[in-house]
Enzyme design. Structure first.
Site, PDB file in Angstrom:
ATOM      1  N   GLY A  16       0.875  -1.259   0.251  1.00 25.35           N
ATOM      2  CA  GLY A  16      -0.035   0.038   0.054  1.00 25.35           C
ATOM      3  C   GLY A  16       0.946   0.913   0.305  1.00 25.35           C
ATOM      4  O   GLY A  16       2.161   1.516   0.481  1.00 25.35           O
ATOM      5  N   ARG A  77       1.194  -5.510  -5.545  1.00 28.23           N
ATOM      6  CA  ARG A  77       1.275  -6.847  -4.660  1.00 28.23           C
ATOM      7  C   ARG A  77       1.216  -7.847  -5.957  1.00 28.23           C
ATOM      8  O   ARG A  77       0.933  -8.342  -6.767  1.00 28.23           O
ATOM      9  CB  ARG A  77       0.143  -7.267  -3.920  1.00 28.23           C
ATOM     10  CG  ARG A  77      -0.159  -5.452  -3.561  1.00 28.23           C
ATOM     11  CD  ARG A  77      -1.109  -6.279  -2.017  1.00 28.23           C
ATOM     12  NE  ARG A  77      -1.034  -4.793  -1.126  1.00 28.23           N
ATOM     13  CZ  ARG A  77      -1.641  -3.743  -0.701  1.00 28.23           C
ATOM     14  NH1 ARG A  77      -2.501  -3.679  -1.726  1.00 28.23           N
ATOM     15  NH2 ARG A  77      -1.745  -3.299   0.480  1.00 28.23           N
ATOM     16  N   ASP A 108       5.023  -4.504   6.190  1.00 27.34           N
ATOM     17  CA  ASP A 108       5.497  -5.673   6.724  1.00 27.34           C
ATOM     18  C   ASP A 108       5.677  -7.058   5.468  1.00 27.34           C
ATOM     19  O   ASP A 108       6.255  -7.753   5.589  1.00 27.34           O
ATOM     20  CB  ASP A 108       3.818  -6.610   7.681  1.00 27.34           C
ATOM     21  CG  ASP A 108       4.737  -7.605   8.226  1.00 27.34           C
ATOM     22  OD1 ASP A 108       5.962  -7.544   9.490  1.00 27.34           O
ATOM     23  OD2 ASP A 108       4.152  -9.234   8.698  1.00 27.34           O
ATOM     24  N   THR A 131       4.337   2.814   5.609  1.00 21.81           N
ATOM     25  CA  THR A 131       2.541   2.193   5.677  1.00 21.81           C
ATOM     26  C   THR A 131       1.544   2.940   6.640  1.00 21.81           C
ATOM     27  O   THR A 131       2.571   4.155   7.749  1.00 21.81           O
ATOM     28  CB  THR A 131       2.850   1.025   6.359  1.00 21.81           C
ATOM     29  OG1 THR A 131       0.805   1.011   6.453  1.00 21.81           O
ATOM     30  CG2 THR A 131       3.324   1.108   7.338  1.00 21.81           C
ATOM     31  N   ASP A 133      -0.548   2.557   8.260  1.00 21.62           N
ATOM     32  CA  ASP A 133      -0.974   2.405   9.199  1.00 21.62           C
ATOM     33  C   ASP A 133      -0.058   1.842  10.734  1.00 21.62           C
ATOM     34  O   ASP A 133      -0.940   1.551  12.133  1.00 21.62           O
ATOM     35  CB  ASP A 133      -1.247   0.344   9.806  1.00 21.62           C
ATOM     36  CG  ASP A 133      -1.840   0.679   8.387  1.00 21.62           C
ATOM     37  OD1 ASP A 133      -3.050   1.354   8.187  1.00 21.62           O
ATOM     38  OD2 ASP A 133      -2.266  -0.373   7.782  1.00 21.62           O
ATOM     39  N   ASP A 135       2.225   0.031  12.088  1.00 27.67           N
ATOM     40  CA  ASP A 135       1.802  -0.878  12.690  1.00 27.67           C
ATOM     41  C   ASP A 135       3.500  -2.089  12.049  1.00 27.67           C
ATOM     42  O   ASP A 135       3.343  -2.948  12.094  1.00 27.67           O
ATOM     43  CB  ASP A 135       0.790  -1.954  12.363  1.00 27.67           C
ATOM     44  CG  ASP A 135       1.196  -2.097  11.082  1.00 27.67           C
ATOM     45  OD1 ASP A 135       1.856  -1.856   9.599  1.00 27.67           O
ATOM     46  OD2 ASP A 135       0.129  -2.860   9.879  1.00 27.67           O
ATOM     47  N   ARG A 177      -5.816  -2.161   9.575  1.00 20.87           N
ATOM     48  CA  ARG A 177      -7.069  -3.593   9.125  1.00 20.87           C
ATOM     49  C   ARG A 177      -5.973  -4.377  10.324  1.00 20.87           C
ATOM     50  O   ARG A 177      -7.034  -4.842  11.273  1.00 20.87           O
ATOM     51  CB  ARG A 177      -5.633  -4.267   7.983  1.00 20.87           C
ATOM     52  CG  ARG A 177      -6.292  -5.485   7.406  1.00 20.87           C
ATOM     53  CD  ARG A 177      -6.498  -6.214   6.507  1.00 20.87           C
ATOM     54  NE  ARG A 177      -5.340  -5.068   5.709  1.00 20.87           N
ATOM     55  CZ  ARG A 177      -3.926  -5.378   4.104  1.00 20.87           C
ATOM     56  NH1 ARG A 177      -5.198  -5.676   3.187  1.00 20.87           N
ATOM     57  NH2 ARG A 177      -3.446  -4.489   4.706  1.00 20.87           N
TER      58      ARG A 177
HETATM   59  O1  F6P Z   1      -1.899   0.508   3.512  1.00 17.50           O
HETATM   60  C1  F6P Z   1      -2.136   0.121   4.390  1.00 17.50           C
HETATM   61  C2  F6P Z   1      -3.824  -0.146   4.632  1.00 17.50           C
HETATM   62  O2  F6P Z   1      -5.014   0.833   4.391  1.00 17.50           O
HETATM   63  C3  F6P Z   1      -4.893  -0.807   5.278  1.00 17.50           C
HETATM   64  O3  F6P Z   1      -5.183  -0.371   6.340  1.00 17.50           O
HETATM   65  C4  F6P Z   1      -5.894  -1.746   4.650  1.00 17.50           C
HETATM   66  O4  F6P Z   1      -6.368  -2.617   5.029  1.00 17.50           O
HETATM   67  C5  F6P Z   1      -5.642  -1.508   3.439  1.00 17.50           C
HETATM   68  O5  F6P Z   1      -4.066  -0.474   3.040  1.00 17.50           O
HETATM   69  C6  F6P Z   1      -5.960  -1.730   2.607  1.00 17.50           C
HETATM   70  O6  F6P Z   1      -5.325  -1.821   1.075  1.00 17.50           O
HETATM   71  P1  F6P Z   1      -5.864  -2.003  -0.218  1.00 17.50           P
HETATM   72  O7  F6P Z   1      -7.396  -0.753  -1.249  1.00 17.50           O
HETATM   73  O8  F6P Z   1      -4.397  -1.428  -0.924  1.00 17.50           O
HETATM   74  O9  F6P Z   1      -5.586  -3.032  -0.391  1.00 17.50           O
END
Ligand code: F6P
Length: 329
Positions: A16, A77, A108, A131, A133, A135, A177
């Site tokens: 992300g 990804r 991660d 990120t 998050d 996290d 998440r």
């Molecule tokens: O960047 C992290 C994050 O924002 C998470 O909190 C979220 O669940 C996820 O990415 C969603 O990412 P995508 O829509 O790119 O799969």
């Protein structure tokens, strides 16, 4: 400081996106030039490694990007990179270009790929945590988190205006998440009445009781910030129906902030963090490091082995929970 084995490095962004990734790329490219090593950008993360989607980068090719959100190298990804064949192709592509080391910017999942690749092909890899998050275990802050927080509180401030005008209760879903950092900190910063995070499940009874209490204390509108990964908040529409049933005196509304949190011009904090970590990543390679993430602990740069960060969970800040409970009364 010169590591004689390294003449050319590659940099990529994966997973992300996060505001400040561009600033991190810029810092990697410019420290590489500063240390007289060549630098190549890889488009679309690990997928670009597999497909040899490279671009030569010099200090001028990263001008005017420190202020831009997203990542100009793009992110993806990659399924191919998860396979042995994909990784062999990626390694061959790096070798063909004379690339000796890799800097990966992401979270991660990005570090997991980096660690596997580095060990399998004995190529030095350094990770930069980015990120929204926040996290990632082993670093106090990740690139993009501060900007996302500011985006969230700006949005909640606006929602508060209308919530208050109409005496409504707003459930606001924010990203996260697996982590409640965005929810907890933006919730405190925006003065939320309730904050739901995955790290601490207090159950729906506690939430209803608390909302009843604040209504009785004279509050006529309320903000509930919900991390997307929270147990009872995962289905925010169902939760809002349950609250509506139990608190008929309120009109309950739902707002999902979504991907707006991932974009925008990075904050000064994120630009400085990204610049520091980008420079440190190249320094780490020059010092002969491999398989580590560069992060910050109590403002100092630290190197954390991938094995100590991947899959790890950060400790919940109990002090912040206490503050949130007290200031929301
Ligand atoms: O960047 C992290 C994050 O924002 C998470 O909190 C979220 O669940 C996820 O990415 C969603 O990412 P995508 O829509 O790119 O799969």
């Amino acid at each position: 400081m010169k590591n004689k084995k390294i003449h050319k490095i590659a940099v990529l962004t994966s997973g992300g996106d996060a505001p400040g990734m561009n600033a991190a790329i810029r810092a990697v490219v410019r420290n590489a030039a500063y240390q007289n090593i060549d630098c190549v950008g890889v488009y679309r993360g690990y997928q670009g490694l597999v497909e040899k989607d490279f671009i030569e980068l010099d200090p001028r090719s990263v001008k005017n990007i420190i202020n831009r959100g997203g990542t100009f190298l793009k992110s993806a990804r990659s399924k191919d990179f998860r396979t042995k064949e994909g990784q062999e192709k990626a390694f061959q592509n790096l070798k063909d270009q004379g690339i000796d080391a890799l800097v990966v910017i992401g979270g991660d999942g990005t570090f997991t790929g980096a660690s596997v690749f580095s060990k399998a092909f004995d190529i030095p890899v350094i990770g930069i945590p980015a990120t929204i998050d926040n996290d990632i275990k082993g670093t106090d802050f990740t690139i993009g988190y501060d900007t996302a927080l500011n985006t969230v509180i700006e949005a909640i401030d606006k929602i508060r205006d209308t919530a208050s005008s109409h005496d409504r209760l707003f459930m606001i879903e924010v990203m996260g998440r697996d982590a409640g950092d965005i929810a907890l900190n933006s919730g405190i910063g925006a003065g939320a009445e309730e904050i739901l995070i995955p790290e601490e499940d207090r159950g729906i009874e506690h939430l209803l009781e608390s909302l009843h209490k604040s209504r009785k204390s004279g509050k006529t509108s309320s903000i509930v910030v919900v991390a997307e990964g929270d147990q009872i908040g995962q289905n925010i529409n169902q939760l809002s129906e349950d609250i509506q049933e139990n608190l008929p005196e309120y009109e309950v509304k739902v707002t999902v902030l979504g991907h707006i949190q991932r974009g925008g011009s990075p904050s000064c904090y994120d630009r400085v963090l990204a610049s520091r970590l980008g420079v440190s990543a190249v320094d780490a390679l020059m010092e002969g490091e491999s398989n580590v993430m560069v992060g910050t602990r109590q403002k100092k740069i630290v190197y954390v082995n991938f094995d100590k960060t991947i899959g790890g969970k950060k400790k919940l800040d109990k002090e912040l929970i206490r503050v949130a409970d007290i200031v929301s009364t």
